[in-house]
Design a protein around this motif. Structure first.
Motif, PDB file in Angstrom:
ATOM      1  N   LEU A 252       0.829  -1.208   0.000  1.00 53.21           N
ATOM      2  CA  LEU A 252       0.000   0.000   0.000  1.00 53.21           C
ATOM      3  C   LEU A 252       0.865   1.261   0.000  1.00 53.21           C
ATOM      4  O   LEU A 252       0.540   2.245  -0.675  1.00 53.21           O
ATOM      5  CB  LEU A 252      -0.927  -0.004   1.214  1.00 53.21           C
ATOM      6  N   GLN A 253       1.973   1.252   0.737  1.00 57.51           N
ATOM      7  CA  GLN A 253       2.845   2.426   0.767  1.00 57.51           C
ATOM      8  C   GLN A 253       3.380   2.749  -0.632  1.00 57.51           C
ATOM      9  O   GLN A 253       3.388   3.910  -1.055  1.00 57.51           O
ATOM     10  CB  GLN A 253       4.012   2.190   1.729  1.00 57.51           C
ATOM     11  N   THR A 254       3.825   1.716  -1.348  1.00 54.82           N
ATOM     12  CA  THR A 254       4.314   1.924  -2.716  1.00 54.82           C
ATOM     13  C   THR A 254       3.207   2.448  -3.619  1.00 54.82           C
ATOM     14  O   THR A 254       3.422   3.351  -4.436  1.00 54.82           O
ATOM     15  CB  THR A 254       4.877   0.612  -3.281  1.00 54.82           C
ATOM     16  N   PHE A 255       2.010   1.882  -3.475  1.00 49.68           N
ATOM     17  CA  PHE A 255       0.870   2.321  -4.287  1.00 49.68           C
ATOM     18  C   PHE A 255       0.564   3.803  -4.050  1.00 49.68           C
ATOM     19  O   PHE A 255       0.367   4.565  -5.002  1.00 49.68           O
ATOM     20  CB  PHE A 255      -0.360   1.472  -3.954  1.00 49.68           C
ATOM     21  N   ILE A 258       3.156   5.995  -5.675  1.00 44.75           N
ATOM     22  CA  ILE A 258       2.949   6.035  -7.132  1.00 44.75           C
ATOM     23  C   ILE A 258       1.804   6.984  -7.474  1.00 44.75           C
ATOM     24  O   ILE A 258       1.877   7.757  -8.450  1.00 44.75           O
ATOM     25  CB  ILE A 258       2.671   4.625  -7.675  1.00 44.75           C
ATOM     26  N   MET A 259       0.739   6.950  -6.691  1.00 52.48           N
ATOM     27  CA  MET A 259      -0.395   7.835  -6.951  1.00 52.48           C
ATOM     28  C   MET A 259       0.008   9.302  -6.783  1.00 52.48           C
ATOM     29  O   MET A 259      -0.404  10.163  -7.566  1.00 52.48           O
ATOM     30  CB  MET A 259      -1.551   7.495  -6.004  1.00 52.48           C
ATOM     31  N   LEU A 260       0.829   9.596  -5.775  1.00 48.60           N
ATOM     32  CA  LEU A 260       1.290  10.966  -5.584  1.00 48.60           C
ATOM     33  C   LEU A 260       2.190  11.396  -6.738  1.00 48.60           C
ATOM     34  O   LEU A 260       2.079  12.529  -7.239  1.00 48.60           O
ATOM     35  CB  LEU A 260       2.034  11.086  -4.252  1.00 48.60           C
ATOM     36  N   LEU A 261       3.063  10.500  -7.170  1.00 51.44           N
ATOM     37  CA  LEU A 261       3.914  10.790  -8.331  1.00 51.44           C
ATOM     38  C   LEU A 261       3.060  11.026  -9.576  1.00 51.44           C
ATOM     39  O   LEU A 261       3.332  11.950 -10.366  1.00 51.44           O
ATOM     40  CB  LEU A 261       4.884   9.633  -8.565  1.00 51.44           C
ATOM     41  N   ASN A 332      11.564   2.879 -10.269  1.00 55.82           N
ATOM     42  CA  ASN A 332      12.388   2.805  -9.063  1.00 55.82           C
ATOM     43  C   ASN A 332      11.537   2.598  -7.813  1.00 55.82           C
ATOM     44  O   ASN A 332      11.899   1.830  -6.924  1.00 55.82           O
ATOM     45  CB  ASN A 332      13.217   4.093  -8.906  1.00 55.82           C
ATOM     46  N   ILE A 333      10.387   3.267  -7.755  1.00 53.83           N
ATOM     47  CA  ILE A 333       9.508   3.139  -6.589  1.00 53.83           C
ATOM     48  C   ILE A 333       8.834   1.771  -6.560  1.00 53.83           C
ATOM     49  O   ILE A 333       8.803   1.090  -5.531  1.00 53.83           O
ATOM     50  CB  ILE A 333       8.449   4.258  -6.593  1.00 53.83           C
ATOM     51  N   ALA A 334       8.289   1.348  -7.707  1.00 55.96           N
ATOM     52  CA  ALA A 334       7.490   0.120  -7.748  1.00 55.96           C
ATOM     53  C   ALA A 334       8.338  -1.127  -7.561  1.00 55.96           C
ATOM     54  O   ALA A 334       8.004  -2.000  -6.741  1.00 55.96           O
ATOM     55  CB  ALA A 334       6.730   0.037  -9.072  1.00 55.96           C
ATOM     56  N   PHE A 335       9.442  -1.253  -8.310  1.00 50.64           N
ATOM     57  CA  PHE A 335      10.204  -2.503  -8.282  1.00 50.64           C
ATOM     58  C   PHE A 335      11.373  -2.461  -7.307  1.00 50.64           C
ATOM     59  O   PHE A 335      11.634  -3.430  -6.598  1.00 50.64           O
ATOM     60  CB  PHE A 335      10.734  -2.832  -9.680  1.00 50.64           C
ATOM     61  N   GLU A 336      12.074  -1.338  -7.247  1.00 51.29           N
ATOM     62  CA  GLU A 336      13.276  -1.294  -6.426  1.00 51.29           C
ATOM     63  C   GLU A 336      13.014  -0.851  -4.996  1.00 51.29           C
ATOM     64  O   GLU A 336      13.904  -0.900  -4.156  1.00 51.29           O
ATOM     65  CB  GLU A 336      14.309  -0.369  -7.078  1.00 51.29           C
ATOM     66  N   GLY A 337      11.789  -0.403  -4.729  1.00 43.75           N
ATOM     67  CA  GLY A 337      11.455  -0.042  -3.351  1.00 43.75           C
ATOM     68  C   GLY A 337      11.961   1.324  -2.933  1.00 43.75           C
ATOM     69  O   GLY A 337      12.021   1.622  -1.739  1.00 43.75           O
ATOM     70  N   SER A 339      11.915   5.305  -2.173  1.00 44.44           N
ATOM     71  CA  SER A 339      10.884   6.209  -1.679  1.00 44.44           C
ATOM     72  C   SER A 339      10.716   7.358  -2.666  1.00 44.44           C
ATOM     73  O   SER A 339      11.587   7.621  -3.497  1.00 44.44           O
ATOM     74  CB  SER A 339      11.278   6.755  -0.302  1.00 44.44           C
ATOM     75  N   LEU A 340       9.607   8.053  -2.535  1.00 41.88           N
ATOM     76  CA  LEU A 340       9.368   9.192  -3.420  1.00 41.88           C
ATOM     77  C   LEU A 340      10.424  10.273  -3.185  1.00 41.88           C
ATOM     78  O   LEU A 340      10.894  10.914  -4.132  1.00 41.88           O
ATOM     79  CB  LEU A 340       7.962   9.754  -3.182  1.00 41.88           C
TER      80      LEU A 340
END
Length: 368
Positions: A252-255, A258-261, A332-337, A339-340
């Motif tokens: 959920l944190q990654t999601f 991504i939404m903020l990005l 980078n955010i989705a696969f590599e973990g 942070s924004l």
């Protein structure tokens, strides 16, 4: 006695009406949802495994004085990465490297050298097999040319040492590009047609007869576009994650990151739309202007394949495009973990683009 006129309520009324009209627009649904989902479904079904990419590194203590090492370095199909041990280990865990090769003396006359491979669970077994085939061909070629009297100059240890790593699927590359495709299309085409038609149909002029301020008119229309596109982003990410195992490292944190990005990128892309709506003389000139902005980014920003596939002289141009930095940050955010906040470089470039684009938009925007 009449009450005080509420600018916020009027803005929300415009937002509701515009959002309802957007969902009823076939072109908005097709460009924002249907096209990206079609690409995701196609690449998701045909690309369940990792993409073939033979990037290698040599172990820090490998023997570099032997002919096998020199032959491997000269093979065009192999891209040798030179980094620190810590960086190589990180790349191996994330599937950026196919293997780390270690060449060492065997201590025997026959064969004089032994080759060992270290890989990870993030690498497709197909890629490892390709690398082993290349190495066997290298050894065979050296044997035929320089060592005809011994069975082989080196042997490959078939027991590949593996470290833990995430499986990198084709969807992990494709989905960020398709989400970027959707955001850019909606931001440019959607906003351009929307505000051009509002002027042509005298809707904006009718709004002037009401007490609502101009800024609230634009804000109401913009909010409706943002809400529609955020809903689209949820659908695209959900389909990719639940049907094709698109990687969300921290769930959920990654999601949410991504939404903020996506929100930041959409605001930028909408600026292009404001400019196009202002410079277009009639509705038929909107697509050519919009395509001048969107088409180069679709092709050059790493939407369908890595920009490393382009000639070296073209890559600097690719790295200037805002969609490139959205795609890189999302991967980078989705696969590599990541942070924004750690994607500050990509966010900074998107911010610079936003300042420039909205400065132009404020100068060119027309109300009538």
């Amino acid at each position: 006695m009449t009450g005080t006129y509420s600018q916020a309520k009027a803005m929300l009324a415009i937002t509701r009406g515009s959002l309802r009209a957007t969902f009823r627009s076939p072109s908005a649904v097709i460009f924002s949802i249907a096209f990206p989902l079609i690409f995701i479904l196609v690449f998701g079904f045909i690309g369940g495994g990792g993409k073939v990419s033979v990037n290698i590194a040599f172990a820090s203590h490998t023997d570099t004085t032997n002919p096998v090492y020199q032959a491997i370095k000269n093979i065009a199909a192999l891209h040798v990465v030179n980094k620190s041990d810590a960086e190589i280990k990180e790349d191996l865990e994330k599937g950026r490297l196919t293997a780390v090769i270690n060449i060492e003396k065997s201590g025997l006359t026959n064969p004089p050298y032994k080759i060992s491979l270290q890989s990870s669970g993030a690498v497709s077994p197909q890629n490892i097999q390709v690398l082993q085939s290349i190495l066997n061909a290298v050894i065979s070629g050296i044997n035929q040319r320089a060592y005809p009297n011994i069975p082989t100059i080196a042997i490959i240890n078939n027991n590949v040492q593996k470290i833990p790593g995430r499986i990198y699927r084709t969807i992990d590359f494709i989905l960020p590009g398709q989400l970027g495709f959707s955001l850019l299309s909606s931001g440019v085409f959607g906003v351009a047609f929307l505000f051009f038609n509002l002027r042509q149909q005298l809707v904006l002029k009718r709004f002037y007869a009401t007490p609502i301020r101009r800024s609230y008119i634009v804000l109401g229309e913009a909010i409706s576009r943002v809400l529609f596109q955020m809903f689209t982003a949820i659908i695209i990410i959900g389909v990719g994650h639940f049907l094709f195992k698109f990687t969300l490292v921290h769930g959920l944190q990654t999601f949410l990151e991504i939404m903020l990005l996506s929100f930041v990128a959409l605001i930028l892309f909408m600026g292009f739309g404001f400019i196009v709506s202002s410079v277009a003389k009639n509705e038929s000139t909107i697509p050519p202007f919009a395509n001048l902005i969107t088409l180069p980014q679709f092709l050059l920003a790493g939407t369908f394949f890595s920009i490393e596939a382009f000639p070296a002289w073209l890559q600097p141009l690719c790295k200037l495009l805002p969609l490139t930095h959205f795609n890189n940050a999302m991967r980078n955010i989705a696969f590599e973990g990541a942070s924004l906040a750690s994607c500050w470089r990509e966010l900074g470039i998107l911010g610079i683009w936003a300042v420039v684009i909205y400065a132009i938009a404020f100068k060119t925007f027309k109300w009538e």
